[in-house]
Every structure is written in C-alpha cells, then in structure tokens.
Design an enzyme around this catalytic site. Structure first.
Site, PDB file in Angstrom:
ATOM      1  N   HIS A   7       4.006  25.456  35.539  1.00 22.14           N
ATOM      2  CA  HIS A   7       2.999  25.592  34.536  1.00 22.14           C
ATOM      3  C   HIS A   7       1.690  24.867  35.730  1.00 22.14           C
ATOM      4  CE1 HIS A   7       4.692  21.475  33.634  1.00 22.14           C
ATOM      5  NE2 HIS A   7       3.146  20.571  34.229  1.00 22.14           N
ATOM      6  N   HIS A  79      -2.368  19.719  38.408  1.00 18.56           N
ATOM      7  CA  HIS A  79      -1.614  20.032  38.897  1.00 18.56           C
ATOM      8  C   HIS A  79      -0.826  21.127  38.922  1.00 18.56           C
ATOM      9  CE1 HIS A  79       0.290  17.883  35.114  1.00 18.56           C
ATOM     10  NE2 HIS A  79       1.136  18.924  35.693  1.00 18.56           N
ATOM     11  N   GLU A 130       4.104  19.272  40.787  1.00 16.95           N
ATOM     12  CA  GLU A 130       5.530  18.474  40.182  1.00 16.95           C
ATOM     13  C   GLU A 130       6.133  19.039  39.934  1.00 16.95           C
ATOM     14  OE1 GLU A 130       3.863  18.445  36.301  1.00 16.95           O
ATOM     15  OE2 GLU A 130       5.867  17.268  35.650  1.00 16.95           O
TER      16      GLU A 130
HETATM   17  C1  LIG Z   1       5.207  14.431  33.636  1.00 14.57           C
HETATM   18  C2  LIG Z   1       5.099  14.513  32.130  1.00 14.57           C
HETATM   19  C3  LIG Z   1       4.107  15.830  31.865  1.00 14.57           C
HETATM   20  C4  LIG Z   1       4.333  17.072  32.623  1.00 14.57           C
HETATM   21  O1  LIG Z   1       4.256  18.312  32.902  1.00 14.57           O
HETATM   22  O2  LIG Z   1       6.021  16.777  32.232  1.00 14.57           O
HETATM   23  C5  LIG Z   1       3.215  15.191  33.063  1.00 14.57           C
HETATM   24  O3  LIG Z   1       2.763  16.300  34.160  1.00 14.57           O
HETATM   25  S1  LIG Z   1       1.447  13.857  33.338  1.00 14.57           S
HETATM   26  C6  LIG Z   1       1.144  14.032  34.438  1.00 14.57           C
HETATM   27  C7  LIG Z   1      -0.303  12.902  34.801  1.00 14.57           C
HETATM   28  N1  LIG Z   1       0.968  11.860  35.374  1.00 14.57           N
HETATM   29  C8  LIG Z   1       0.755  12.197  37.113  1.00 14.57           C
HETATM   30  O4  LIG Z   1      -0.150  12.934  37.519  1.00 14.57           O
HETATM   31  C9  LIG Z   1       1.665  10.949  37.750  1.00 14.57           C
HETATM   32  C10 LIG Z   1       0.941  11.369  39.494  1.00 14.57           C
HETATM   33  N2  LIG Z   1       0.400  11.011  39.784  1.00 14.57           N
HETATM   34  C11 LIG Z   1       0.004   9.912  40.452  1.00 14.57           C
HETATM   35  O5  LIG Z   1       0.851   9.166  40.661  1.00 14.57           O
HETATM   36  C12 LIG Z   1      -1.638   9.540  40.383  1.00 14.57           C
HETATM   37  O6  LIG Z   1      -2.373  10.230  39.686  1.00 14.57           O
HETATM   38  C13 LIG Z   1      -2.346   9.797  42.090  1.00 14.57           C
HETATM   39  C14 LIG Z   1      -1.063   8.847  42.782  1.00 14.57           C
HETATM   40  C15 LIG Z   1      -1.388  11.179  42.336  1.00 14.57           C
HETATM   41  C16 LIG Z   1      -3.004   9.976  42.062  1.00 14.57           C
HETATM   42  O7  LIG Z   1      -3.633   8.102  41.147  1.00 14.57           O
HETATM   43  P1  LIG Z   1      -5.470   8.022  41.723  1.00 14.57           P
HETATM   44  O8  LIG Z   1      -6.454   8.862  41.881  1.00 14.57           O
HETATM   45  O9  LIG Z   1      -5.553   6.681  40.290  1.00 14.57           O
HETATM   46  O10 LIG Z   1      -5.441   7.486  43.373  1.00 14.57           O
HETATM   47  P2  LIG Z   1      -5.937   7.056  44.242  1.00 14.57           P
HETATM   48  O11 LIG Z   1      -8.019   7.264  43.632  1.00 14.57           O
HETATM   49  O12 LIG Z   1      -5.513   6.468  45.221  1.00 14.57           O
HETATM   50  O13 LIG Z   1      -6.362   8.976  44.738  1.00 14.57           O
HETATM   51  C17 LIG Z   1      -5.724   9.114  45.876  1.00 14.57           C
HETATM   52  C18 LIG Z   1      -6.031  10.218  46.730  1.00 14.57           C
HETATM   53  O14 LIG Z   1      -6.116  10.782  45.363  1.00 14.57           O
HETATM   54  C19 LIG Z   1      -6.599  12.066  45.037  1.00 14.57           C
HETATM   55  N3  LIG Z   1      -6.459  12.773  43.590  1.00 14.57           N
HETATM   56  C20 LIG Z   1      -5.535  11.971  42.727  1.00 14.57           C
HETATM   57  N4  LIG Z   1      -5.714  12.595  41.738  1.00 14.57           N
HETATM   58  C21 LIG Z   1      -5.854  14.505  42.195  1.00 14.57           C
HETATM   59  C22 LIG Z   1      -5.120  15.570  41.584  1.00 14.57           C
HETATM   60  N5  LIG Z   1      -4.810  15.565  40.330  1.00 14.57           N
HETATM   61  N6  LIG Z   1      -5.578  16.226  42.410  1.00 14.57           N
HETATM   62  C23 LIG Z   1      -6.057  16.443  44.068  1.00 14.57           C
HETATM   63  N7  LIG Z   1      -6.438  15.123  44.642  1.00 14.57           N
HETATM   64  C24 LIG Z   1      -5.485  13.834  43.323  1.00 14.57           C
HETATM   65  C25 LIG Z   1      -7.716  11.185  44.887  1.00 14.57           C
HETATM   66  O15 LIG Z   1      -9.346  11.839  44.524  1.00 14.57           O
HETATM   67  C26 LIG Z   1      -7.422  10.346  46.076  1.00 14.57           C
HETATM   68  O16 LIG Z   1      -7.928  11.197  47.215  1.00 14.57           O
HETATM   69  P3  LIG Z   1      -8.979  10.690  48.408  1.00 14.57           P
HETATM   70  O17 LIG Z   1     -10.011  11.209  48.987  1.00 14.57           O
HETATM   71  O18 LIG Z   1      -8.753   9.270  48.787  1.00 14.57           O
HETATM   72  O19 LIG Z   1     -10.407   9.877  47.562  1.00 14.57           O
HETATM   73 CO   LIG Z   2       2.683  18.659  34.838  1.00 13.93          CO
END
Ligand SMILES: CC[C@H](C(=O)O)C(=O)SCCNC(=O)CCNC(=O)[C@H](O)C(C)(C)COP(=O)(O)OP(=O)(O)OC[C@H]1O[C@@H](n2cnc3c(N)ncnc32)[C@H](O)[C@@H]1OP(=O)(O)O
Ligand SMILES: [Co+2]
Length: 134
Positions: A7, A79, A130
């Site tokens: 997805h 993602h 993912e």
């Molecule tokens: C699993 C159930 C379901 C499924 O399909 O089955 C799902 O998919 S659930 C989806 C939701 N869960 C997650 O996304 C878990 C993994 N994600 C994380 O752990 C956080 O979202 C993380 C660590 C990727 C980012 O967290 P956060 O934004 O709070 O941290 P930062 O601000 O420090 O981000 C670091 C850096 O990454 C950039 N960022 C954040 N999210 C994304 C993204 N989705 N795509 C691209 N880039 C992303 C953020 O802008 C920061 O960049 P910077 O240049 O340092 O500002």
């Molecule tokens: Co997902």
C-alpha cells in the site's frame, strides 16, 4: 528482498471526509475505519486491482503522525509499504547496511494482522518505508 507494493499511505486531517471523497468522487471501494491504538492511528484502505491506498488519521495524544500533519496540515503521502517474505531476515540485512529500523526494532502487528517494521525516512531519500511480512 522486496515483494509486491502492499500500500501507499496518505495521512489525512479528517479520515471520514477523505474516505467519503474516495467513495463518492472516485467510486472507490473503501473499508470501514480500523482504530489501531498501538500505532496511534485510525486507518481505512482504498482497494484497487493491484494495490491499496491506506488513509490514516492520528489516534490519541502520542500519534506518530501528529508532527507530520502539523507540517502538512492538508495531508500528504506518508509512507510506502512493501511486502517481504521474512521480516526478521530483511531487518537484519538492512541493519547490517546501516539502515535505521524505527522503534525497538521488533516487528509489531499491523492493520492486516501481519508483522510490520518501519525504516527511517532519512535513509531512503525522505521516504518512510514500511515492511509487511506476508
Ligand atoms: C502499522 C499500522 C499501519 C499499517 O499499515 O499496518 C500503519 O502504517 S501505521 C503508520 C503510522 N506509524 C508510523 O508512521 C510509525 C513509524 N513512524 C515514526 O516512527 C515517526 O513518524 C517518524 C520517526 C518517521 C517521524 O516522527 P516525527 O515526525 O515525530 O519525528 P521527526 O520530526 O524527528 O522526523 C524526523 C525527520 O523525518 C521527517 N519525516 C517524518 N515523517 C516523515 C514521513 N512520513 N515521510 C518523510 N519524512 C518524514 C521529518 O520531517 C524530519 O525531517 P527533518 O528534515 O529533520 O525535519
Ligand atoms: Co501502512
């Protein structure tokens, strides 16, 4: 390592509005909302012939997508999920190559009831990946 694209996920400010838009405007088949408190999101899946689109909104105070929506208040692609045959084998191979596996590195159960892991977006050209074991 990578199998099918399972997805593409879009974070949305209002899941009900987004799901209804896909149904009414695009005539799409959309599943009912699925609350995933362990993941801090509520999701639906838009089902098409060759893959799915996951629409997700934050659930609870500690949602991992809250910051993303603050930066992208209208929503955006969040993602990509690829299928893998053996998620532990994939994780170990990735970590050997210096890829950051998010969380404690142990798979959690995803929306499809399968083990999933996430890879840091900074390790893949700004794209959160993912992996889902099928
Ligand atoms: C699993 C159930 C379901 C499924 O399909 O089955 C799902 O998919 S659930 C989806 C939701 N869960 C997650 O996304 C878990 C993994 N994600 C994380 O752990 C956080 O979202 C993380 C660590 C990727 C980012 O967290 P956060 O934004 O709070 O941290 P930062 O601000 O420090 O981000 C670091 C850096 O990454 C950039 N960022 C954040 N999210 C994304 C993204 N989705 N795509 C691209 N880039 C992303 C953020 O802008 C920061 O960049 P910077 O240049 O340092 O500002
Ligand atoms: Co997902």
């Amino acid at each position: 390592m990578l199998g099918r694209l399972n997805h593409v996920a879009i974070a949305v400010p209002d899941l009900e509005v987004a799901a209804e838009r896909y149904r009414a405007v695009l005539g799409a088949t959309v599943t009912e909302p699925q609350a995933l408190p362990d993941h801090g999101v509520t999701v639906v899946f838009v089902e098409v012939a060759n893959t799915k689109t996951e629409l997700l909104e934050p659930l609870g105070e500690a949602s991992p997508i809250a910051a993303f929506l603050e930066k992208n208040p209208a929503g955006g692609i969040h993602h990509m999920c690829y299928e893998v045959e053996d998620i532990i084998e994939a994780r170990d191979a990735l970590q050997v190559n210096g890829v950051r596996v998010l969380g404690d590195g142990e798979p959690k159960t995803g929306a499809h009831g399968k083990p999933v892991l996430f890879l840091h977006p900074k390790d893949f050209d700004g794209t959160l990946i993912e992996l889902e074991q099928v």
